[in-house]
Scaffold this motif. Structure first.
Motif, PDB file in Angstrom:
ATOM      1  N   VAL A  48     -13.423  -5.859  -2.283  1.00  0.00           N
ATOM      2  CA  VAL A  48     -12.350  -5.791  -1.294  1.00  0.00           C
ATOM      3  C   VAL A  48     -12.429  -4.443  -0.615  1.00  0.00           C
ATOM      4  O   VAL A  48     -12.628  -3.424  -1.271  1.00  0.00           O
ATOM      5  CB  VAL A  48     -10.974  -5.913  -1.987  1.00  0.00           C
ATOM      6  CG1 VAL A  48      -9.873  -5.871  -0.953  1.00  0.00           C
ATOM      7  CG2 VAL A  48     -10.889  -7.186  -2.800  1.00  0.00           C
ATOM      8  N   ARG A  49     -12.333  -4.427   0.694  1.00  0.00           N
ATOM      9  CA  ARG A  49     -12.362  -3.133   1.408  1.00  0.00           C
ATOM     10  C   ARG A  49     -10.941  -2.657   1.674  1.00  0.00           C
ATOM     11  O   ARG A  49     -10.098  -3.425   2.128  1.00  0.00           O
ATOM     12  CB  ARG A  49     -13.118  -3.278   2.715  1.00  0.00           C
ATOM     13  CG  ARG A  49     -14.607  -3.284   2.534  1.00  0.00           C
ATOM     14  CD  ARG A  49     -15.297  -3.314   3.870  1.00  0.00           C
ATOM     15  NE  ARG A  49     -15.764  -2.004   4.277  1.00  0.00           N
ATOM     16  CZ  ARG A  49     -16.932  -1.501   3.924  1.00  0.00           C
ATOM     17  NH1 ARG A  49     -17.736  -2.188   3.141  1.00  0.00           N
ATOM     18  NH2 ARG A  49     -17.307  -0.322   4.332  1.00  0.00           N
ATOM     19  N   LEU A  50     -10.698  -1.390   1.401  1.00  0.00           N
ATOM     20  CA  LEU A  50      -9.399  -0.767   1.661  1.00  0.00           C
ATOM     21  C   LEU A  50      -9.597   0.369   2.649  1.00  0.00           C
ATOM     22  O   LEU A  50     -10.673   0.922   2.750  1.00  0.00           O
ATOM     23  CB  LEU A  50      -8.821  -0.139   0.392  1.00  0.00           C
ATOM     24  CG  LEU A  50      -8.528  -0.988  -0.812  1.00  0.00           C
ATOM     25  CD1 LEU A  50      -7.993  -0.082  -1.897  1.00  0.00           C
ATOM     26  CD2 LEU A  50      -7.527  -2.025  -0.461  1.00  0.00           C
ATOM     27  N   LEU A  80      -3.810  -7.156  -3.116  1.00  0.00           N
ATOM     28  CA  LEU A  80      -5.203  -6.898  -3.463  1.00  0.00           C
ATOM     29  C   LEU A  80      -5.350  -6.498  -4.923  1.00  0.00           C
ATOM     30  O   LEU A  80      -6.393  -6.685  -5.527  1.00  0.00           O
ATOM     31  CB  LEU A  80      -5.752  -5.767  -2.588  1.00  0.00           C
ATOM     32  CG  LEU A  80      -5.783  -6.047  -1.088  1.00  0.00           C
ATOM     33  CD1 LEU A  80      -6.203  -4.804  -0.345  1.00  0.00           C
ATOM     34  CD2 LEU A  80      -6.736  -7.183  -0.799  1.00  0.00           C
ATOM     35  N   ALA A  85     -10.659  -6.348  -9.170  1.00  0.00           N
ATOM     36  CA  ALA A  85     -11.547  -6.414  -8.020  1.00  0.00           C
ATOM     37  C   ALA A  85     -12.326  -5.126  -7.917  1.00  0.00           C
ATOM     38  O   ALA A  85     -11.970  -4.122  -8.533  1.00  0.00           O
ATOM     39  CB  ALA A  85     -10.739  -6.634  -6.744  1.00  0.00           C
ATOM     40  N   LEU A  87     -12.761  -2.439  -5.573  1.00  0.00           N
ATOM     41  CA  LEU A  87     -12.126  -1.934  -4.356  1.00  0.00           C
ATOM     42  C   LEU A  87     -13.055  -0.933  -3.694  1.00  0.00           C
ATOM     43  O   LEU A  87     -13.485   0.027  -4.322  1.00  0.00           O
ATOM     44  CB  LEU A  87     -10.803  -1.259  -4.688  1.00  0.00           C
ATOM     45  CG  LEU A  87      -9.803  -2.079  -5.466  1.00  0.00           C
ATOM     46  CD1 LEU A  87      -8.625  -1.215  -5.867  1.00  0.00           C
ATOM     47  CD2 LEU A  87      -9.326  -3.255  -4.636  1.00  0.00           C
ATOM     48  N   THR A 112      -9.764  -2.986 -12.793  1.00  0.00           N
ATOM     49  CA  THR A 112     -10.162  -2.672 -11.419  1.00  0.00           C
ATOM     50  C   THR A 112     -11.212  -1.576 -11.407  1.00  0.00           C
ATOM     51  O   THR A 112     -11.244  -0.724 -12.282  1.00  0.00           O
ATOM     52  CB  THR A 112      -8.931  -2.215 -10.627  1.00  0.00           C
ATOM     53  OG1 THR A 112      -7.981  -3.246 -10.682  1.00  0.00           O
ATOM     54  CG2 THR A 112      -9.264  -1.919  -9.194  1.00  0.00           C
TER      55      THR A 112
END
Lengths: 553, 351
Positions: A48-50, A80, A85, A87, A112
């Motif tokens: 997931v891109r933050l 998210l 995930a 990140l 995470t």
């Protein structure tokens, strides 16, 4: 950094992302970084891109307002962080403290894993220490050319086998002891580091297909996890340490490390970690850490969002999104008169029909923090006594500034140049430490000092602070901007900078500390459009009270 | 990387999610921090703990461990503010259940950058939009009632949130006047804050709201550090084998807390101790009388924890540093730190 080590770090991350917690990737955006980020697909986690401005709704989930309005029933969005995930945090050098605290909490509690893409360009920028402390691995691509790198081949079969093997890998207590001692010897205060190194060592053993951790695994784990955390070797461990314990705690320090009877000598681990990074980088990282720590609550580059906090103002119609908050009552009030018409038009019997045009947004007014930038003459002519007074005044003003939440910054000029001794901070601890180590003597590069003060002021303004420059000098500038000892050139430079400060609109004050007031300095103050104060015999307390009065404190 | 070799999602490595936080008794060293937390567990009126120190010294671990250690509370089922009896439930909550249940002492995290709405509560947007009802959605302060409110990196907290907390921590009641709502509910909680002093100091007003303050440092000797690492690793990798022993130790500690709570009202406080309290605070020049009150409460809790029948000077000395060090006027030019000043004064005033 050597490409093979980078590949190894990526493999370790792919085997046990939850154990090593993540990767701090220092690199400019480019083809080399893309090579590495593409390879992150081998992680056994959804990626997931933050970005640093990510909202709480996106992280934790919440009511999806536009969908709820459109469908007329509650639509919740999923956060998210709801499930483990990988990140990927872009522009990690701009992460505000609030987000880093939330990410840190997510790293502490769930499986995470965080990959922080740090594009720090200037000294003092960088990933917040809350995150660097928690992320196990570090990769620096700065010095790597495209030709040094190769395509990253992913052997998903062996990675899967390593993952399967990982729970059975045994790390002997002796190895844990050696890793802990090595960390202590490298001056790594945090106890998270040995735990992360142990996770890395297990992952390395699993990669090699062993169920026991071997010495080689420990060496390479120390390289991967400790290298960037260690303090630069050239300086003693008690100096310049980003977070040294207070002296009154009765800390025995490093003299306990005299045990020689380990099976795995921790000197080897220390050596491995030391050899893993070029010395220059280590010093740079340490400087970055210190600067980060000094910066305190303000974070990097985050101009304050005017619609999030502060004193409330009347709400206005507007579009949702961009972090704006809805004023619900005003919205309902706006929608209320139209309900019968809308129901008829839409042939619906819904309780409430809200259109986008009804949305009212909250607005807030926020005043920004002030930062006092002291440009202090530390030259020989200014003498050590005046320097001590200036130091005292800075400390007193900082102590008085608690309630007002002002920041203080210190620029010292002497010899041939100027130095930002203390970036804007509110921390008394940091100020005391930096002030105590401020040396004096040499020529008076007044122009360079003014230049540095102006740069600091401009940087502070870019961060949403309101800067004020206080120049403390005896006015006998004798070193020009280019470092040459020419009095006329030096005065010309100083006058030019005075005009630049005025043009930049930075409020300033000039304090003449010479025994006899200097006409040239008064003239320069006029050029700067700054009040001029001659204080030939002021002690720290008087200086502080005069300054406070002049600045309207 | 060719697309066909790109691996798809694999099963996660089998790393069991922790079911219980790291046990309180298993925390190595950091005696002052543990003592301070136990004292507030015995007498919540002491008013909270501030833990300042380096990263990775077990600050957050200790707070989360404390949550598991604390005895359960009795509360009305479904009550958003954990009311102990039905008639104490606020009207707006419209509690329909009448059953009293036991639940763990609430320990609520207050994240940085939290919005005002989340802290004090706000109009329930969901119900307002979908059903057109005006209802109150309680915030973190409601959930923390009768429990703990934990703020990590408390020195980085936004000023306007600090203002809210100061007011509520003082009055024990949260008053919401916004968005057409007018609501009040009890919010009595123990404030626990942690942070790193290098990143900025705390406002003196907020500092004063914390009853006790302790400084933690990384353990200096290698043996302690190794012990910390080994225990943490055992917790992470051999959870099943690690927990039973420490859970037993935690249970024993919980019994001691309960016994101390029961003993607290009957505890005698000799007049000499009151004199000692006052003369120590005068000598140190601490602002206000909160210092004396906290010092006395902490000393009483300490005495109750040790099972003594009355408070003595020894108890006072054991808690003086943590109760007073953060209340002294800041002297920016004093290098030694306020903890050392308290210790020096203790030796002078109470030989």
């Amino acid at each position: 950094m050597d490409w093979d080590r980078i590949l190894l770090a990526l493999q370790v991350l792919a085997v046990d992302p939850a154990g090593v917690k993540g990767l701090w990737l220092r690199a400019r955006c480019g083809a080399v970084r893309d090579r590495v980020t593409t390879a992150l697909a081998m992680l056994p986690l959804p990626l997931v891109r933050l970005h640093p401005g990510v909202s709480d709704e996106a992280l934790y989930g919440g009511l999806d307002l536009s969908a709820t309005l459109a469908t007329g029933r509650t639509v919740m969005s999923r956060g998210l962080l709801a499930r483990p995930a990988g990140l990927i945090l872009t522009m990690a050098e701009r992460v505000p403290p609030g987000l880093s605290a939330r990410l840190a909490h997510a790293l502490d509690t769930s499986g995470t894993c965080l990959i922080a893409l740090d594009e720090a360009a200037e000294a003092g920028e960088g990933l917040p220490a809350t995150l660097t402390d928690r992320l196990g691995l570090f990769v620096d691509l700065e010095a790597l050319a495209w030709s040094d790198t190769t395509d990253i081949a992913v052997d998903s079969g062996s990675l899967a086998a390593a993952r399967a093997l990982l729970p059975t890998v045994v790390l002997p207590a002796e190895a844990a002891r050696a890793l802990t001692q090595a960390a202590a010897e490298l001056g790594i205060a945090s106890l998270r580091a040995p735990l992360l190194a142990m996770a890395a060592a297990r992952a390395l053993a699993a990669l090699a297909g062993r169920t026991g951790v071997a010495e080689d695994d420990l060496l390479r784990a120390a390289e991967l996890v400790y290298a960037h955390r260690a303090l630069p070797q050239s300086e003693p461990a008690t100096q310049d340490q980003p977070s040294p314990p207070p002296p009154d705690a009765g800390e025995p320090g490093a003299e306990d490390n005299t045990r020689q009877d380990q099976t795995i000598p921790e000197e080897l681990l220390v050596e491995a970690a030391r050899a893993a990074l070029p010395a220059g980088l280590l010093a740079e990282l340490a400087a970055g850490r210190a600067a980060r720590a000094a910066k305190g609550a303000s974070g990097t580059g985050s101009a304050r969002a005017g619609n999030r906090r502060g004193r409330p103002l009347p709400s206005r119609p507007g579009k949702l999104g961009s972090g704006a908050r809805i004023d619900l009552v005003a919205t309902l009030r706006a929608a209320a008169p139209w309900q019968p018409l809308r129901r008829r038009a839409a042939a619906s019997d819904a309780v409430l029909l809200v259109r986008a045009a009804d949305i009212r947004l909250k607005r807030f007014e926020e005043t920004s923090d002030r930062v006092l930038i002291f440009a202090v003459d530390a030259s020989g002519s200014s003498a050590f006594a005046r320097l001590a007074e200036a130091k005292g005044a800075v400390e007193l003003l900082l102590a008085a500034a608690y309630a007002r939440r002002d920041h203080v910054s210190l620029v010292a000029f002497r010899g041939t140049g100027a130095e930002v001794v203390l970036p804007p901070t509110r921390s008394l601890v940091q100020t005391k430490r930096r002030l105590a180590g401020l040396p004096g003597g040499g020529g008076t590069p007044l122009a360079a000092g003014m230049q540095a003060a102006m740069a600091t002021a401009a940087m502070a303004r870019a961060r949403g602070l309101t800067p004020t420059i206080a120049l403390l000098t005896d006015g006998r500038g004798n070193i020009a901007l280019d470092g040459s000892a020419s009095r006329t050139q030096a005065e010309e430079d100083a006058l030019r900078l005075a005009r630049a400060i005025r043009a930049g609109g930075f409020p300033a004050i000039v304090i003449d500390t010479a025994n006899r007031p200097q006409a040239s300095l008064a003239q320069m103050a006029r050029a700067m459009d700054a009040p001029y104060l001659a204080l030939p015999r002021a002690d720290a307390r008087k200086l502080s009270s005069v300054l406070g009065a002049a600045l309207g404190a | 990387m060719p697309a066909d070799t790109a691996p798809k999602l694999h099963a996660l490595p089998t790393r069991a999610a922790p079911r219980q936080p790291f046990p309180f008794s298993a925390i190595v060293g950091q005696e002052a921090m543990k003592q301070a937390m136990l004292l507030t567990a015995i007498d919540p009126a002491i008013g909270g703990v501030l833990v300042f120190g380096d990263r990775g010294t077990g600050k957050s671990t200790a707070v989360r461990a404390l949550a598991a250690l604390l005895p359960e509370i009795e509360a009305v089922e479904g009550c958003p503010v954990n009311s102990p009896r039905l008639e104490l439930c606020p009207d707006w909550a419209q509690v329909t259940q009448t059953q009293i249940i036991r639940k763990p002492t609430p320990v609520v995290d207050l994240p940085l950058g939290v919005t005002e709405d989340r802290v004090v509560g706000a109009l329930d947007i969901e119900r307002a939009l979908t059903r057109g009802e005006k209802a109150f959605e309680p915030g973190l302060l409601a959930r923390a009632n009768r429990g703990y409110l934990y703020i990590d990196e408390v020195n980085l907290l936004e000023d306007h949130i600090v203002d809210l907390l100061l007011d509520v921590a003082q009055s024990g009641e949260n008053v919401v006047e916004r968005e057409g709502l007018s609501i009040r509910h009890p919010a009595r909680f123990v404030l626990v804050g942690s942070g790193n002093p290098e990143e900025g100091d705390l406002r003196p007003q907020l500092l004063d709201r914390f009853g006790l303050s302790v400084e933690v440092t990384s353990p200096g000797d290698v043996e302690t550090r190794v012990e910390v690492i080994l225990r943490r690793d055992a917790y992470d990798t051999a959870y099943e084998a690690f927990m039973p022993d420490w859970q037993a130790a935690d249970a024993a500690l919980r019994e001691r807390i309960l016994a101390a709570r029961a003993a607290l009202p009957a505890l005698k406080t000799p007049a000499t101790v009151l004199h000692d309290c006052a003369s120590l605070c005068i000598a140190l020049g601490s602002d206000g009388l909160r210092g004396e009150l906290t010092l006395l409460r902490a000393a009483r809790a300490q005495a109750a924890f040790e099972g003594a029948a009355s408070v003595s000077r020894a108890h006072l000395k054991a808690v003086a540093a943590m109760a007073l060090s953060h209340r002294l006027r800041r002297d920016p030019l004093d290098e030694a730190g306020s903890g050392a000043r308290v210790a020096r004064m203790l030796d002078d005033v109470l030989p």
